[in-house]
Design an enzyme around this catalytic site. Structure first.
Site, PDB file in Angstrom:
ATOM      1  N   ARG A   1     -12.503  14.378   6.115  1.00 20.12           N
ATOM      2  CA  ARG A   1     -11.073  14.822   6.409  1.00 20.12           C
ATOM      3  C   ARG A   1     -10.812  15.553   5.240  1.00 20.12           C
ATOM      4  O   ARG A   1     -10.027  16.570   5.302  1.00 20.12           O
ATOM      5  CB  ARG A   1     -10.120  13.699   6.509  1.00 20.12           C
ATOM      6  CG  ARG A   1     -10.134  13.190   8.021  1.00 20.12           C
ATOM      7  CD  ARG A   1      -9.346  11.802   8.257  1.00 20.12           C
ATOM      8  NE  ARG A   1      -8.050  11.939   7.821  1.00 20.12           N
ATOM      9  CZ  ARG A   1      -7.251  11.062   7.518  1.00 20.12           C
ATOM     10  NH1 ARG A   1      -7.853   9.981   7.167  1.00 20.12           N
ATOM     11  NH2 ARG A   1      -6.115  11.067   6.996  1.00 20.12           N
TER      12      ARG A   1
ATOM     13  N   ASP B   1     -14.135   4.436   7.963  1.00 17.87           N
ATOM     14  CA  ASP B   1     -12.905   4.970   7.148  1.00 17.87           C
ATOM     15  C   ASP B   1     -13.606   5.988   5.843  1.00 17.87           C
ATOM     16  O   ASP B   1     -13.012   6.903   5.756  1.00 17.87           O
ATOM     17  CB  ASP B   1     -11.872   4.240   6.554  1.00 17.87           C
ATOM     18  CG  ASP B   1     -10.826   4.953   5.833  1.00 17.87           C
ATOM     19  OD1 ASP B   1     -10.225   5.887   6.656  1.00 17.87           O
ATOM     20  OD2 ASP B   1     -10.570   4.776   4.732  1.00 17.87           O
TER      21      ASP B   1
ATOM     22  N   HIS C   1       0.754  -1.280   0.319  1.00 12.47           N
ATOM     23  CA  HIS C   1      -0.019   0.005   0.018  1.00 12.47           C
ATOM     24  C   HIS C   1       0.697   1.279   0.166  1.00 12.47           C
ATOM     25  O   HIS C   1       1.856   1.380   0.773  1.00 12.47           O
ATOM     26  CB  HIS C   1      -0.903  -0.075   1.289  1.00 12.47           C
ATOM     27  CG  HIS C   1      -1.859   1.032   1.211  1.00 12.47           C
ATOM     28  ND1 HIS C   1      -3.017   1.087   0.764  1.00 12.47           N
ATOM     29  CD2 HIS C   1      -1.770   2.247   1.621  1.00 12.47           C
ATOM     30  CE1 HIS C   1      -3.611   2.247   1.011  1.00 12.47           C
ATOM     31  NE2 HIS C   1      -2.741   3.090   1.565  1.00 12.47           N
TER      32      HIS C   1
ATOM     33  N   LYS D   1      -8.022  -0.641   6.990  1.00 11.69           N
ATOM     34  CA  LYS D   1      -8.286  -1.013   5.751  1.00 11.69           C
ATOM     35  C   LYS D   1      -7.566  -2.342   5.415  1.00 11.69           C
ATOM     36  O   LYS D   1      -7.765  -3.359   5.075  1.00 11.69           O
ATOM     37  CB  LYS D   1      -7.897  -0.304   4.701  1.00 11.69           C
ATOM     38  CG  LYS D   1      -9.095   0.834   4.249  1.00 11.69           C
ATOM     39  CD  LYS D   1      -9.017   1.840   3.366  1.00 11.69           C
ATOM     40  CE  LYS D   1      -7.890   2.870   3.677  1.00 11.69           C
ATOM     41  NZ  LYS D   1      -8.197   4.156   2.982  1.00 11.69           N
TER      42      LYS D   1
ATOM     43  N   SER E   1      -6.362   5.128   9.175  1.00 13.83           N
ATOM     44  CA  SER E   1      -6.940   5.054   7.899  1.00 13.83           C
ATOM     45  C   SER E   1      -6.614   3.946   7.314  1.00 13.83           C
ATOM     46  O   SER E   1      -7.247   2.941   6.622  1.00 13.83           O
ATOM     47  CB  SER E   1      -7.036   6.404   6.954  1.00 13.83           C
ATOM     48  OG  SER E   1      -7.483   6.442   5.787  1.00 13.83           O
TER      49      SER E   1
HETATM   50  N1  URA Z   1      -4.490   6.994   2.516  1.00 16.74           N
HETATM   51  C1  URA Z   1      -5.404   6.499   2.937  1.00 16.74           C
HETATM   52  O1  URA Z   1      -5.815   5.573   3.016  1.00 16.74           O
HETATM   53  N2  URA Z   1      -5.528   7.072   4.165  1.00 16.74           N
HETATM   54  C2  URA Z   1      -5.077   8.408   4.525  1.00 16.74           C
HETATM   55  O2  URA Z   1      -5.464   8.917   5.404  1.00 16.74           O
HETATM   56  C3  URA Z   1      -3.918   9.104   3.722  1.00 16.74           C
HETATM   57  C4  URA Z   1      -3.659   8.118   2.555  1.00 16.74           C
END
Ligand code: URA
Length: 430
Positions: free
Chosen positions: A168, A161, A82, A187, A183
């Site tokens: 946000r 999220d 990621h 995931k 966040s």
């Molecule tokens: N990527 C994400 O999934 N969340 C964030 O807060 C910033 C980048």
């Protein structure tokens, strides 16, 4: 307990209890907290911070806020990677087929581009017919059959999220380390990958500007992963200049295919470095051997063929993997020339913004994307250039004055400039 009381406690710099955090996340997921309350909570966290314990509980509660897809019945570890978001970053398109061709299963949930950053799902849709909306069952079945799948998370995964991120994004509360950590990691924990590599970016084109902030975020996410029983490591990498030589969906997909065909540049270097790190962990190999296997997957063409297999499995036109004319660039082209003599410095964020202005990115989650527009760099950061030499080509539809101005503003020509090292740090909890 009320949502108001939880916000008030964070405003007063109290350490929130597990019960307060779980209550708040439930209220976000079931809709009883309003957007205004989510915004106030996020701003209080941004200003007052969180302890590691609070951040872990917040992440765990968010991960549990929706459906958790079942792990497919495959042998061996399942890997995931990621990135925190950048410009010209198509590492997933290189790394996933490389790893799958080595027999490492990959379960990759990706996102769409937002703001100046590009999104893997948009790039994959450059292949006509490619389906990013797999059901949890289709996703798992494809991992068993082909070795890997790259798709968007469904409506029902990590709903807390989804709401918090949307709030946000419009309330200047993205760049909070505990909020980014929860966040991203919620995931990751909601999915089933055993070995997770995070690419935490810093610099002009990233959400975090300094290497120190990126290291803090990376360490926090690695520890959250370890507490949840996952093998998480993180590379802290520079995003001052765009990673590859292309910005824009079709252009970046073409470039990822070229890297799988042996092209060398920073995109190739980082993708193969990250693939090596995951192969090292997934196959329990010494670093040098993992890197050699990764290089062989590219040299033999196995990784390129695996990309075609994944594209076909998700309904995409895999002929484009071997025929770039099926990934066309927009018909109008402007060559941008150097406006000075010196060492080329490229501001990734401005190029990402230019691509957005060309129509190649999205300002709102529901916007469409023009896959054909984009920018091809003719020179790389750190190269010497003379005034008047071509530095980039812009593929556009219509006049695109503002985008062209943004591209020109992305280049500067200092007398001396050495681009920072691509990999600043690598963090792993053993
Ligand atoms: N990527 C994400 O999934 N969340 C964030 O807060 C910033 C980048």
């Amino acid at each position: 307990m009320t949502v108001y009381e939880v916000i008030d406690a964070k405003k007063r710099k109290d350490e929130l209890t597990e019960a307060q955090l779980r209550f708040f996340v439930r209220a976000v997921a079931d809709g009883s907290a309003s957007d205004a309350q989510i915004a106030a909570f996020c701003m209080a966290v941004l200003l007052n911070g969180m302890t590691e314990e609070e951040c872990f509980v917040l992440t765990d509660a968010m991960a549990a806020s929706g459906e958790r897809p079942a792990r497919p019945p495959v042998t061996g570890v399942i890997a995931d990677k990621h990135s925190t978001g950048g410009v010209s970053d198509s590492t997933t398109l290189v790394l996933v087929p490389v790893l799958c061709s080595l027999g490492i299963k990959c379960a990759k949930y990706s996102g769409r581009g937002l703001g100046h950053t590009g999104g893997t799902l948009d790039k994959l849709e450059s292949f006509k017919g490619f389906r990013v909306g797999l059901t949890a069952e289709e996703f798992a079945a494809q991992i068993g059959r082909v070795g890997g799948a790259v798709a968007g998370q469904t409506e029902h995964t990590v709903p807390a999220d989804k709401r918090m991120y949307a709030v946000r994004d419009v309330t200047a509360t993205v760049d909070s380390i505990p909020l980014i950590a929860s966040s991203v990691m919620s995931k990751k924990l909601a999915s089933f990958a055993d070995v997770i590599l995070l690419d935490v970016k810093y610099g002009d084109g990233a959400f975090l500007r300094t290497a120190e902030e990126a290291v803090t975020l990376a360490r926090l996410m690695v520890r959250i992963g370890a507490r949840a029983g996952r093998k998480v490591s993180a590379a802290v990498t520079n995003m001052d200049a765009p990673l590859g030589d292309a910005v824009g969906c079709n252009a970046e997909v073409r470039e990822a295919i070229a890297v799988l065909g042996g092209k060398k540049n920073a995109l190739a270097e980082l993708s193969l470095y990250l693939a090596g790190k995951l192969a090292e962990q997934a196959l329990s190999l010494p670093e040098a051997e993992a890197r050699a296997r990764v290089a062989e997957a590219v040299a033999s063409g196995a990784a390129l063929n695996k990309l075609a297999e994944i594209v076909a499995a998700q309904g995409g036109d895999a002929r484009a993997v071997y025929d770039p004319s099926l990934l066309p660039l927009a018909p109008e082209k402007t060559v941008v020339c150097a406006e000075g003599t010196g060492v080329l410095r490229i501001a990734a964020r401005k190029l990402g913004e230019a691509c957005l202005l060309l129509g190649g990115g999205r300002q709102h989650a529901e916007d469409g994307v023009d896959h054909t527009v984009g920018i091809l760099l003719r020179k790389r950061a750190g190269e010497r250039v003379r005034e008047g030499e071509p530095v980039a080509e812009v593929y556009r539809r219509g006049a695109a004055e503002e985008a062209l101005a943004r591209v020109r503003a992305a280049f500067s020509y200092p007398k001396d400039y050495a681009p920072p090292a691509l990999v600043y740090d690598y963090i792993r909890e053993d």
